[in-house]
Design a protein around this motif. Structure first.
Motif, PDB file in Angstrom:
ATOM      1  N   PRO A 194      48.081  -2.163  91.971  1.00  0.00           N
ATOM      2  CA  PRO A 194      46.647  -2.513  91.907  1.00  0.00           C
ATOM      3  C   PRO A 194      45.862  -1.452  91.157  1.00  0.00           C
ATOM      4  O   PRO A 194      46.235  -0.268  91.170  1.00  0.00           O
ATOM      5  CB  PRO A 194      46.243  -2.566  93.385  1.00  0.00           C
ATOM      6  N   PRO A 195      44.802  -1.826  90.496  1.00  0.00           N
ATOM      7  CA  PRO A 195      43.972  -0.831  89.815  1.00  0.00           C
ATOM      8  C   PRO A 195      43.242   0.050  90.811  1.00  0.00           C
ATOM      9  O   PRO A 195      43.034  -0.350  91.970  1.00  0.00           O
ATOM     10  CB  PRO A 195      42.994  -1.682  89.007  1.00  0.00           C
ATOM     11  N   PRO A 196      42.855   1.250  90.424  1.00  0.00           N
ATOM     12  CA  PRO A 196      42.128   2.130  91.352  1.00  0.00           C
ATOM     13  C   PRO A 196      40.746   1.571  91.677  1.00  0.00           C
ATOM     14  O   PRO A 196      40.150   0.838  90.884  1.00  0.00           O
ATOM     15  CB  PRO A 196      42.026   3.449  90.578  1.00  0.00           C
ATOM     16  N   VAL A 197      40.257   1.935  92.859  1.00  0.00           N
ATOM     17  CA  VAL A 197      38.918   1.509  93.272  1.00  0.00           C
ATOM     18  C   VAL A 197      37.887   2.315  92.494  1.00  0.00           C
ATOM     19  O   VAL A 197      37.951   3.556  92.457  1.00  0.00           O
ATOM     20  CB  VAL A 197      38.713   1.711  94.782  1.00  0.00           C
ATOM     21  N   GLY A 198      36.958   1.624  91.852  1.00  0.00           N
ATOM     22  CA  GLY A 198      35.908   2.292  91.081  1.00  0.00           C
ATOM     23  C   GLY A 198      34.562   2.161  91.752  1.00  0.00           C
ATOM     24  O   GLY A 198      34.084   1.034  91.962  1.00  0.00           O
ATOM     25  N   PRO A 199      33.897   3.262  92.101  1.00  0.00           N
ATOM     26  CA  PRO A 199      32.580   3.166  92.746  1.00  0.00           C
ATOM     27  C   PRO A 199      31.532   2.518  91.857  1.00  0.00           C
ATOM     28  O   PRO A 199      30.641   1.831  92.346  1.00  0.00           O
ATOM     29  CB  PRO A 199      32.238   4.623  93.064  1.00  0.00           C
ATOM     30  N   VAL A 200      31.642   2.731  90.533  1.00  0.00           N
ATOM     31  CA  VAL A 200      30.678   2.125  89.614  1.00  0.00           C
ATOM     32  C   VAL A 200      30.844   0.609  89.604  1.00  0.00           C
ATOM     33  O   VAL A 200      29.866  -0.147  89.639  1.00  0.00           O
ATOM     34  CB  VAL A 200      30.838   2.704  88.200  1.00  0.00           C
ATOM     35  N   ARG A 201      32.092   0.163  89.574  1.00  0.00           N
ATOM     36  CA  ARG A 201      32.348  -1.283  89.592  1.00  0.00           C
ATOM     37  C   ARG A 201      31.864  -1.894  90.909  1.00  0.00           C
ATOM     38  O   ARG A 201      31.253  -2.966  90.923  1.00  0.00           O
ATOM     39  CB  ARG A 201      33.837  -1.567  89.402  1.00  0.00           C
ATOM     40  N   PHE A 202      32.136  -1.212  92.027  1.00  0.00           N
ATOM     41  CA  PHE A 202      31.709  -1.739  93.326  1.00  0.00           C
ATOM     42  C   PHE A 202      30.186  -1.821  93.405  1.00  0.00           C
ATOM     43  O   PHE A 202      29.636  -2.830  93.864  1.00  0.00           O
ATOM     44  CB  PHE A 202      32.245  -0.849  94.456  1.00  0.00           C
ATOM     45  N   ALA A 203      29.501  -0.761  92.959  1.00  0.00           N
ATOM     46  CA  ALA A 203      28.038  -0.796  92.959  1.00  0.00           C
ATOM     47  C   ALA A 203      27.517  -1.913  92.060  1.00  0.00           C
ATOM     48  O   ALA A 203      26.538  -2.590  92.389  1.00  0.00           O
ATOM     49  CB  ALA A 203      27.478   0.552  92.509  1.00  0.00           C
ATOM     50  N   GLY A 204      28.187  -2.117  90.920  1.00  0.00           N
ATOM     51  CA  GLY A 204      27.788  -3.200  90.028  1.00  0.00           C
ATOM     52  C   GLY A 204      27.983  -4.560  90.655  1.00  0.00           C
ATOM     53  O   GLY A 204      27.152  -5.464  90.481  1.00  0.00           O
ATOM     54  N   GLN A 205      29.067  -4.729  91.413  1.00  0.00           N
ATOM     55  CA  GLN A 205      29.306  -5.996  92.098  1.00  0.00           C
ATOM     56  C   GLN A 205      28.186  -6.292  93.091  1.00  0.00           C
ATOM     57  O   GLN A 205      27.674  -7.417  93.142  1.00  0.00           O
ATOM     58  CB  GLN A 205      30.649  -5.939  92.828  1.00  0.00           C
ATOM     59  N   VAL A 206      27.802  -5.287  93.876  1.00  0.00           N
ATOM     60  CA  VAL A 206      26.753  -5.482  94.870  1.00  0.00           C
ATOM     61  C   VAL A 206      25.424  -5.822  94.183  1.00  0.00           C
ATOM     62  O   VAL A 206      24.734  -6.778  94.571  1.00  0.00           O
ATOM     63  CB  VAL A 206      26.599  -4.230  95.754  1.00  0.00           C
ATOM     64  N   CYS A 207      25.067  -5.049  93.164  1.00  0.00           N
ATOM     65  CA  CYS A 207      23.773  -5.257  92.487  1.00  0.00           C
ATOM     66  C   CYS A 207      23.707  -6.608  91.787  1.00  0.00           C
ATOM     67  O   CYS A 207      22.700  -7.325  91.888  1.00  0.00           O
ATOM     68  CB  CYS A 207      23.526  -4.124  91.488  1.00  0.00           C
ATOM     69  N   VAL A 208      24.763  -6.968  91.059  1.00  0.00           N
ATOM     70  CA  VAL A 208      24.751  -8.238  90.334  1.00  0.00           C
ATOM     71  C   VAL A 208      24.822  -9.409  91.311  1.00  0.00           C
ATOM     72  O   VAL A 208      24.195 -10.457  91.085  1.00  0.00           O
ATOM     73  CB  VAL A 208      25.904  -8.294  89.317  1.00  0.00           C
ATOM     74  N   GLY A 209      25.547  -9.245  92.423  1.00  0.00           N
ATOM     75  CA  GLY A 209      25.552 -10.294  93.441  1.00  0.00           C
ATOM     76  C   GLY A 209      24.162 -10.543  94.000  1.00  0.00           C
ATOM     77  O   GLY A 209      23.738 -11.692  94.166  1.00  0.00           O
ATOM     78  N   ILE A 210      23.426  -9.460  94.299  1.00  0.00           N
ATOM     79  CA  ILE A 210      22.045  -9.591  94.769  1.00  0.00           C
ATOM     80  C   ILE A 210      21.176 -10.229  93.692  1.00  0.00           C
ATOM     81  O   ILE A 210      20.326 -11.083  93.971  1.00  0.00           O
ATOM     82  CB  ILE A 210      21.493  -8.212  95.164  1.00  0.00           C
ATOM     83  N   TYR A 211      21.394  -9.824  92.446  1.00  0.00           N
ATOM     84  CA  TYR A 211      20.620 -10.360  91.324  1.00  0.00           C
ATOM     85  C   TYR A 211      20.837 -11.863  91.178  1.00  0.00           C
ATOM     86  O   TYR A 211      19.872 -12.641  91.060  1.00  0.00           O
ATOM     87  CB  TYR A 211      21.052  -9.622  90.058  1.00  0.00           C
ATOM     88  N   PHE A 212      22.083 -12.296  91.214  1.00  0.00           N
ATOM     89  CA  PHE A 212      22.369 -13.726  91.120  1.00  0.00           C
ATOM     90  C   PHE A 212      21.785 -14.476  92.313  1.00  0.00           C
ATOM     91  O   PHE A 212      21.263 -15.589  92.173  1.00  0.00           O
ATOM     92  CB  PHE A 212      23.884 -13.960  91.044  1.00  0.00           C
ATOM     93  N   GLY A 213      21.883 -13.881  93.502  1.00  0.00           N
ATOM     94  CA  GLY A 213      21.316 -14.519  94.681  1.00  0.00           C
ATOM     95  C   GLY A 213      19.808 -14.645  94.600  1.00  0.00           C
ATOM     96  O   GLY A 213      19.234 -15.675  95.009  1.00  0.00           O
ATOM     97  N   THR A 214      19.151 -13.624  94.066  1.00  0.00           N
ATOM     98  CA  THR A 214      17.694 -13.665  93.923  1.00  0.00           C
ATOM     99  C   THR A 214      17.277 -14.748  92.936  1.00  0.00           C
ATOM    100  O   THR A 214      16.300 -15.479  93.164  1.00  0.00           O
ATOM    101  CB  THR A 214      17.166 -12.302  93.460  1.00  0.00           C
ATOM    102  N   VAL A 215      18.022 -14.865  91.824  1.00  0.00           N
ATOM    103  CA  VAL A 215      17.738 -15.920  90.855  1.00  0.00           C
ATOM    104  C   VAL A 215      17.905 -17.294  91.500  1.00  0.00           C
ATOM    105  O   VAL A 215      17.097 -18.208  91.277  1.00  0.00           O
ATOM    106  CB  VAL A 215      18.652 -15.783  89.622  1.00  0.00           C
ATOM    107  N   ALA A 216      18.933 -17.448  92.324  1.00  0.00           N
ATOM    108  CA  ALA A 216      19.126 -18.724  93.023  1.00  0.00           C
ATOM    109  C   ALA A 216      17.997 -18.991  94.000  1.00  0.00           C
ATOM    110  O   ALA A 216      17.523 -20.130  94.115  1.00  0.00           O
ATOM    111  CB  ALA A 216      20.471 -18.704  93.760  1.00  0.00           C
ATOM    112  N   LEU A 217      17.540 -17.952  94.707  1.00  0.00           N
ATOM    113  CA  LEU A 217      16.422 -18.126  95.634  1.00  0.00           C
ATOM    114  C   LEU A 217      15.165 -18.585  94.911  1.00  0.00           C
ATOM    115  O   LEU A 217      14.368 -19.360  95.439  1.00  0.00           O
ATOM    116  CB  LEU A 217      16.153 -16.810  96.368  1.00  0.00           C
TER     117      LEU A 217
END
Length: 339
Positions: free
Chosen positions: A75-98
């Motif tokens: 498995p690839p190593p865990v990246g904190p930048v990627r994880f933070a990006g996942q959280v932020c973009v998930g919130i962003y997509f959710g806000t657009v849906a709201l």
């Protein structure tokens, strides 16, 4: 054909926030992410100054270790930048849906979690990595009912989806040498994805502008209120939210466009809208009034203008106006959102 670092840097400088350099390097998921977030809200684009040579190397498959890696077992190593990006973009997509899709049936049970999951998976799919889409969406669908109806529900849903995506991360299968997709079909797919993302939001903005801006104001205030105990983090978030306005000022040098954005940002980010200011005048209060002061003034004026105690012919109309003003302030009042 081998990709050039110089060409990649030129495209990064000219159209980096729109993902042109990623399109050139065949990183379509990354290009789509940049199109939808304007270069990772500006920060991702700046960060790529030092990352482009690595991207070009991946596109050219220069490193033998990349070609020989066992993609199935390591498995690839865990990246904190990627994880933070996942959280932020998930919130962003959710806000657009709201904003654009909240009138649909089963919104909080199906539409919102699927939107958040799509944003998280898009970040998970950037570069040579990917994750299990089915498990990510399942985590979203399980988490969403717990926070049913909450304005802040995209945050916990995105966190759950990001953790699930990180636990199921893996490398993409290696591409067959010499097998490349044509630019036309790639642009067609990217265009459809961009249209699917922007169409509901655009419809909502153009046909329900006032309600949309009020909802954004309420959501932004609720988001910042979470971090009341960390003033520095609130300041960072406020700076990020103001980034589009700052970039526009730099690009246009002020003028009419700056004033237009300033008016929009006043509606979105200031403590009181014009409607609230009128309500404050009705209750004879200033902008510093607390919720307790608003309630006290309302009770005093309501007692004075109640038709049963005031024989004036304007008493009933004034009483209704006072009551409406109190409803407005009670609904939209937020104590000192920004210092």
């Amino acid at each position: 054909m081998a990709k050039s670092v110089i060409v990649a840097y030129v495209l990064w400088a000219v159209g980096g926030p729109l993902g042109l350099h990623h399109l050139y390097l065949g990183r379509d998921s990354h290009a789509l992410l940049w199109m939808l977030t304007l270069g990772g809200f500006g920060f991702g684009w700046v960060r790529e100054v030092s990352r482009i040579p690595a991207y070009v190397g991946e596109a050219n498959q220069d490193a033998d270790k990349e070609r020989k890696r066992d993609h199935a077992s390591v498995p690839p190593p865990v990246g904190p930048v990627r994880f933070a990006g996942q959280v932020c973009v998930g919130i962003y997509f959710g806000t657009v849906a709201l904003i654009g899709l909240n009138s649909l049936s089963f919104f909080y049970l199906i539409v919102l979690p699927l939107s958040v999951g799509a944003g998280v998976h898009l970040v998970s799919n950037v570069g040579q990595q990917t994750s299990d889409l089915q498990k990510t969406l399942t985590a979203c669908l399980i988490t969403s009912p717990i926070f049913y109806g909450s304005t802040l529900s995209p945050l916990p849903i995105s966190l759950a989806a990001s953790v699930t995506a990180a636990q199921n991360r893996r490398f993409k299968p290696p591409q067959t040498p010499g097998k490349t997709q044509k630019l036309g079909p790639r642009l067609y797919r990217l265009g459809l994805a961009w249209l699917a993302f922007s169409a509901p939001l655009g419809y909502c903005i153009f046909h329900n502008t006032t309600a949309t801006l009020y909802y954004l104001s309420d959501s932004i205030a609720a988001l910042l209120d979470i971090f009341w105990f960390l003033p520095w983090l609130r300041g960072v978030l406020e700076y990020i939210l103001l980034m589009p306005y700052r970039i526009l000022c730099v690009l246009t040098g002020g003028g009419y466009y700056e004033e237009g954005w300033r008016k929009v940002l006043e509606i979105l980010l200031k403590e009181y809208t014009e409607r609230e200011k009128e309500a404050l005048q009705v209750l004879s209060l200033d902008s510093e009034a607390s919720l307790e002061e608003i309630t006290r003034s309302y009770r005093e004026l309501a007692k004075t203008w109640h038709p049963d105690h005031n024989p004036s012919k304007d008493a009933e109309a004034m009483f209704v106006k006072i009551h409406d003003a109190y409803d407005v302030l009670q609904r939209w009042h937020r104590p000192r959102r920004f210092q």
